[in-house]
Motif scaffolding. Structure first.
Motif, PDB file in Angstrom:
ATOM      1  N   PRO A   1       0.836  -1.207   0.000  1.00 36.86           N
ATOM      2  CA  PRO A   1       0.000   0.000   0.000  1.00 36.86           C
ATOM      3  C   PRO A   1       0.869   1.254   0.000  1.00 36.86           C
ATOM      4  O   PRO A   1       1.964   1.273   0.576  1.00 36.86           O
TER       5      PRO A   1
ATOM      6  N   THR B   1       0.483   3.891   1.558  1.00 35.24           N
ATOM      7  CA  THR B   1       0.594   4.541   2.866  1.00 35.24           C
ATOM      8  C   THR B   1       1.652   3.906   3.752  1.00 35.24           C
ATOM      9  O   THR B   1       1.965   4.448   4.813  1.00 35.24           O
ATOM     10  N   THR B   2       2.186   2.760   3.348  1.00 43.85           N
ATOM     11  CA  THR B   2       3.180   2.086   4.182  1.00 43.85           C
ATOM     12  C   THR B   2       4.583   2.443   3.740  1.00 43.85           C
ATOM     13  O   THR B   2       4.826   2.810   2.587  1.00 43.85           O
TER      14      THR B   2
ATOM     15  N   GLY C   1      -3.544  -0.884   9.480  1.00 42.41           N
ATOM     16  CA  GLY C   1      -3.568   0.379   8.752  1.00 42.41           C
ATOM     17  C   GLY C   1      -4.698   1.218   9.308  1.00 42.41           C
ATOM     18  O   GLY C   1      -5.289   0.883  10.340  1.00 42.41           O
TER      19      GLY C   1
ATOM     20  N   SER D   1      -6.964   3.053   6.851  1.00 39.61           N
ATOM     21  CA  SER D   1      -7.742   3.586   5.733  1.00 39.61           C
ATOM     22  C   SER D   1      -9.047   2.846   5.494  1.00 39.61           C
ATOM     23  O   SER D   1     -10.062   3.456   5.158  1.00 39.61           O
TER      24      SER D   1
ATOM     25  N   ASP E   1      -4.557  -0.978   5.151  1.00 38.98           N
ATOM     26  CA  ASP E   1      -4.316  -0.157   3.968  1.00 38.98           C
ATOM     27  C   ASP E   1      -4.186  -1.124   2.807  1.00 38.98           C
ATOM     28  O   ASP E   1      -3.115  -1.692   2.561  1.00 38.98           O
TER      29      ASP E   1
END
Length: 754
Positions: free
Chosen positions: A331, A333-334, A529, A531, A591
């Motif tokens: 993802p 976001t990671t 996550g 999200s 995520d």
């Protein structure tokens, strides 16, 4: 003295006696009693005897004495005293005296002593019975005080009751429990489990047990594994840092846990071959152009289970594997590109006791490794260095998957060391007994730390959530409420080494669990996550899981629209799903990358620091949402008179699975026909047999019990006896369903099994 006091009376009695005796002689005319002297003597003797009988205390008179006296006088042939003995009882003589009209008795006899004895005996019996009765009342009173009296009217199970329980789950409580757990995160498995047990007991959970098993673990060695590029002579640690003393000291904890548990040990120097995701198509393509024997494969994690891909590489003849996660599959976001990770090559349970529990007396197989391959996980940063990706080739607008150029020949040296040893792992098991169906269990499971390092803190989130749920639940229990079915709370040990704690406990109690477990609710890594809410459920629980999302949404914008997935749940639910056929479900925040290659990335255990969890969820509202959703589903399964399972969803999942075969150009016409019949049967079952779920008048106890037993066993029909390494015995939960594994489904359906 008596003679003097009663002289006149005695004379009167004597005269009356003489008169009666004379009459008797006149009537009897005995020739032997004509002599006056002899008659007088006999009369005096009998009078003395009669007088003795009249004396108080005559009960001491012995009849045998009288008999002896009679025998003594019978020696004279001239005497026959029979006419003067009217009866054997003295009373008879007095009756004859009283028959005389001139006789007046001046002597009053006392009551016989034997009558008084009877009275005292009755009195003793009465007193004894009274004492025993009073003593029994006292014992019953004090015994009743020690036993808690059942509630007069137990509270009903309804949505209002569930709301009262769940409103006690608060984010600040979960956060406090989480921080308390981090204080003993560096302790070993047994100490951590003991503190969890004490915490659960302090909240009022009555029956909490610590279950220990001695198992074979593969632990990292005293120094980190290394990867050396022979072309340049550079040496690297798994995270991409170069081999030097400063780096090793600085990152010692993370480096030690960048390894593959139960991998082969040793050193291997060979050519590197890029096999991408290691699919059958990839291997066919590679083997067509080169010999792969004893070479090192550069393998991406994802698409299919790791153990399945390693089995293909081992069969192909490879000697080692460098394993990494392509940044394009992560993802956005990671930020895990510069981190190595840990994987376990153990399919489940204690490797020294495959298929049976590690209890005292069990035969053990001391296996140092579970594969002939030397497997080493590496970071994406190191993978780029090995591939020699130029900086100018990186495009910012899109992600380019990593690939080793076919023209380059890389020689790699792997040095892998680990220590195989027996250790004790502990499970914490707590029971909240049900009132209506106490022999039916709803399991809810988390896990605790097995690696005593500051890096692995993801377990604290799951343990904090299950502990907060116990805390809220016991507040209601103390007010008299109890679930209908027994709820079993589990904190597993040894999860990161192959779900060892859950496997051993379930293998130890397999027969009981196979018959009594209704469902498994998982809390494995609930906040990965921030999200997307990602619910996963077995087909029969998908409707319940979807409906429960509308009950407890803390952040409304993140709850609606979450589709329930049926992919395999990772973690300790594995044995219950794939060996017992138990329906399972799980809520988690993730995520998620939409790419199909991102599946099975959860097999990689990245180090998660405590600060990372609080960065993902600083207010712990996501933790609160997971706790309430999980609690809602658990309470409904534990309390609904009819299990909230949906047979029709199973039939629809079967049809969706068969569409995969049609897409793969496999002749599935017969299977489709049977699946259609299965759907018709499921619709009829849902509308007819499930009436007790909606109409209380239909809930005859025997019918409800039989219906629940059918619902509980629905998914057991989709277990296959054997499956390739890494693939699942439960064929209804797969990303990829190979055709060879769906043919047992045809046999099951043709026999009329749901």
């Amino acid at each position: 003295m008596n003679r003097l006091l009663h002289g006149p009376q005695e004379e009167d009695k004597k005269m009356a006696y003489h008169k009666v005796n004379a009459d008797q002689r006149a009537q009897g005319h005995s020739p032997y009693l004509d002599n006056d002297d002899l008659q007088a003597t006999a009369l005096e003797l009998e009078w003395d005897m009669e007088k003795e009988l009249e004396e108080p205390g005559f009960d001491h008179f012995r009849l045998d004495g009288a008999v002896q006296h009679h025998l003594g006088n019978s020696q004279s042939p001239d005497l026959d005293l029979e006419p003067i003995q009217p009866s054997t009882s003295p009373k008879g003589r007095f009756q004859r005296l009283q028959e005389d009209p001139d006789y007046i008795s001046h002597y009053t006899r006392q009551a016989p002593k034997n009558n008084r004895c009877n009275f005292f005996q009755i009195l003793k019996v009465f007193c004894t019975a009274l004492i025993v009765f009073i003593f029994g009342i006292v014992i019953g009173y004090y015994s009743g005080k020690k036993c808690p009296s059942p509630p007069a009217s137990p509270e009903p199970n309804n949505p209002h009751t569930y709301h009262e329980i769940l409103k006690e789950i608060k984010a600040e409580n979960i956060q406090q429990i989480y921080r308390d757990l981090l204080q003993f995160s560096r302790e070993d498995d047994v100490d951590t489990a003991m503190k969890i047990l004490v915490q659960w007991t302090s909240y009022g959970l009555e029956d909490v047990q610590l279950v220990n098993y001695s198992v074979l673990l593969d632990l990292p060695g005293s120094s980190s594994n290394t990867i050396t590029l022979k072309n340049s002579g550079e040496c690297f640690y798994p995270d991409g840092q170069q081999c030097n003393r400063g780096t090793k000291t600085l990152h010692s904890q993370d480096l030690l846990y960048s390894y593959a548990a139960y991998s082969a040990k040793g050193t291997l120097e060979a050519e590197l071959v890029d096999v991408q995701y290691g699919t059958i198509e990839d291997l066919i393509r590679i083997q067509a152009i080169t010999n792969v024997t004893k070479k090192i494969a550069l393998l991406k994690l994802g698409q299919s289970p790791l153990l399945y891909k390693l089995s293909l590489l081992e069969d192909a003849g490879f000697g080692g594997v460098l394993l990494y996660v392509d940044p394009c599959d992560l993802p956005k976001t990671t930020d895990l590109a510069d981190k190595a990770f840990m994987v376990s090559l153990n399919s489940g349970g204690d490797p020294s006791t495959p298929g049976y529990a590690s209890i005292d007396g069990s035969y053990r197989q001391h296996r140092l490794n579970l594969t002939t391959l030397l497997v080493q996980p590496i970071s994406a940063v190191l993978a780029k260095k090995i591939i020699s990706v130029p900086e100018n080739s990186i495009q910012k607008d899109r992600c380019v998957p990593l690939q080793l150029p076919s023209t380059e020949k890389k020689i790699i040296s792997l040095n892998i060391q680990s220590v195989t040893t027996y250790r004790t792992i502990s499970n914490v098991i707590g029971y909240l007994k049900g009132t209506v169906f106490p022999d039916r269990y709803v399991l809810i499971g988390s896990h605790h730390s097995s690696l005593n390092t500051s890096s692995g803190q993801e377990w604290a989130s799951s343990t904090a959530i299950i502990t907060a749920f116990i805390q809220a639940l016991m507040l209601k229990v103390k007010r008299g409420w109890r679930p209908d079915r027994t709820i079993v709370f589990c904190s597993w040990g040894g999860t990161s080494f192959g779900n060892i704690g859950s496997y051993e406990w379930a293998e130890d109690l397999k027969r009981v669990l196979q018959r009594n477990v209704v469902a498994y609710v998982s809390l494995h890594n609930p906040v990965r996550g921030n999200s997307t809410l990602h619910p996963i459920a077995s087909p029969s629980l998908q409707q319940l899981t979807a409906e429960s999302q509308s009950f407890n949404c803390v952040e409304k914008t993140k709850c609606p629209g979450s589709n329930v997935s049926s992919v395999q749940i990772q973690g300790d639910s594995d044995y219950f799903i794939n060996h017992l056929g138990v329906p399972a479900m799980q809520f988690s925040y993730e995520d998620i990358n939409k790419s199909e290659n991102s599946s099975f990335l959860s097999e990689a255990l990245f180090p998660v620091h405590a600060t990372k969890t609080e960065e993902l969820d600083p207010s712990f509202k996501l933790h609160e949402t997971i706790a309430k959703l999980t609690g809602q589903v658990t309470l409904q399964i534990a309390n609904e008179p009819v299990l909230p399972f949906n047979a029709l969803d199973i039939a629809l999942e079967v049809q969706n699975s068969l569409k995969v075969l049609i897409g793969d150009k496999v002749d599935a016409s017969q299977l489709l026909a049977v699946a259609s019949q299965l759907r018709d049967t499921a619709e009829l079952f849902q509308s007819d047999e499930m009436r007790p779920a909606n109409d209380p008048k239909e809930r005859a106890p025997i019918r409800v019990r039989m219906l629940n037993d059918v619902l509980q066993s629905l998914e057991k029909s989709f277990l296959v006896q054997q499956a390739p390494p890494g693939l699942y015995r439960y064929i209804m939960k797969r990303r990829e369903r190979p055709a060879v594994l769906l043919f047992p489904l045809q046999s099951s359906l043709c026999k009329g099994k749901p």
